[in-house]
Design a protein around this motif. Structure first.
Motif: not given
Length: 363
Positions: A92-106, A155-169
């Protein structure tokens, strides 16, 4: 109908000349092909993800970010994002960043991926790969939609009230599900009401048509409106020439070189001759009218509204490759665009109606 140009960034000797480009030159070729795709009017450009020989497509977010900086219009696809191998938070972090940089073309095409070597690299087994894919997708889509996420995961550590950045475009990014041979990916797409992309490159039409029919059945089973279905389909090769004789003559060395590679590598051979390959595979090799007719035959079985074409020369000369793409766009694409509808959604960033968002960053 919309058209994508895609590459899996195969890195092996040219099937005709036997010459292998350097890694850097191969990446440069991918960038040049992305620019050519935008210049010629393709609607999207896709980059695969593989983590084993003979591919060097292990980092599609990096490649697509570079392409985003070089282009302005074309939508950017993954083909496919192997979520069964990835941490969904990091993806998510990689692709949300790419989505912002591309102006929502992802746009993403996700899947479990293929290949024993890459499964071993990430400690994924044939027994758990589908469960990993489904869990990763559930977490990924929730992060994209929710500011805070709590999830119990295997298959990965659980999440509890996790915030992940950047928020989406894009809210949210559109996710297609890649389908090759199994009903699991088809059912996952139908369950969430997501579009399906059939690989459609290895076998004759029947097994792919069966999976697409199953997708439509499961779509309705889950209560979705059939009018919202969107299907994409791949092709096994492309060469368009003025006549069928010219197309076969030019493509024969490509087919024979690829066939020799398959046999040497111990890969299963489905089509033993060029004539059989052109007749029974999804390859679009022939005159413009032959290519149009074949695309229509597949559409009758699939009902697809998006078609992907391989952007790599794959044994053709640079001139042959460009001439074929230009002829496809001038003589084939306009007919198919007129005859076959577009997907049932805008080919544009997925943004809320309000409030007005700031302009995307220019890269």
């Amino acid at each position: 109908m919309k058209f994508l140009a895609i590459t899996l960034i195969v890195h092996r000797p040219d099937p005709v000349t036997g010459v292998q480009k350097s890694t850097q030159d191969r990446f440069r070729e991918v960038l040049d092909n992305a620019l050519l795709a935008e210049e010629l009017g393709f609607d999207g450009f896709g980059v695969g993800e593989r983590h084993e020989r003979p591919f060097i497509s292990s980092s599609p977010p990096v490649v697509l970010s570079h392409i985003a900086a070089l282009t302005r219009r074309i939508r950017l696809f993954t083909a496919v994002t192997t979520l069964s191998l990835l941490d969904p938070v990091r993806a998510y972090e990689d692709y949300a960043t790419l989505d912002h940089l591309s102006g929502g073309r992802l746009e993403l095409i996700i899947g479990k991926g293929n290949g024993a070597a890459q499964r071993a690299l990430f400690h994924v087994t044939p027994e758990d790969q589908w469960e990993r894919n489904a869990e990763s997708y559930e977490v990924f889509r929730r992060i994209w939609r929710q500011d805070k996420v709590t999830a119990a995961t295997r298959f990965r550590p659980g999440l509890k009230d996790a915030e992940v950045w950047p928020r989406p475009y894009q809210q949210p990014v559109r996710v297609w599900h890649g389908s090759a041979t199994s009903k699991e990916s088809v059912d996952l797409a139908a369950r969430y009401g997501d579009p399906l992309f059939s690989a459609n490159v290895t076998h004759p039409i029947e097994p792919y048509a069966e999976l697409i029919r199953h997708y439509r059945e499961r779509w309705e089973h889950y209560g979705h409106d059939p009018a919202g279905i969107a299907v994409g389909a791949g092709t096994a090769g492309l060469y368009v020439a003025r006549t069928s004789q010219e197309a076969l003559e030019a493509y024969r060395p490509v087919f024979e070189g690829t066939l020799a590679f398959q046999k040497q590598a111990g890969l299963p051979v489905v089509f033993e001759t060029l004539e059989d390959f052109v007749e029974r595979s999804s390859a679009l090799v022939g005159s413009p009218q032959q290519v149009i007719d074949k695309a229509h035959r597949y559409h009758e079985q699939f009902g697809h509204t998006v078609l992907h074409l391989h952007t790599d020369a794959s044994g053709l000369t640079g001139t042959q490759h460009r001439d074929s793409l230009e002829l496809f766009q001038s003589a084939v694409a306009p007919v198919l665009r007129k005859d076959i509808p577009d997907p049932p959604f805008d080919w544009a960033p997925v943004l809320p109606a309000s409030p007005v968002r700031e302009e995307p960053a220019r890269v």
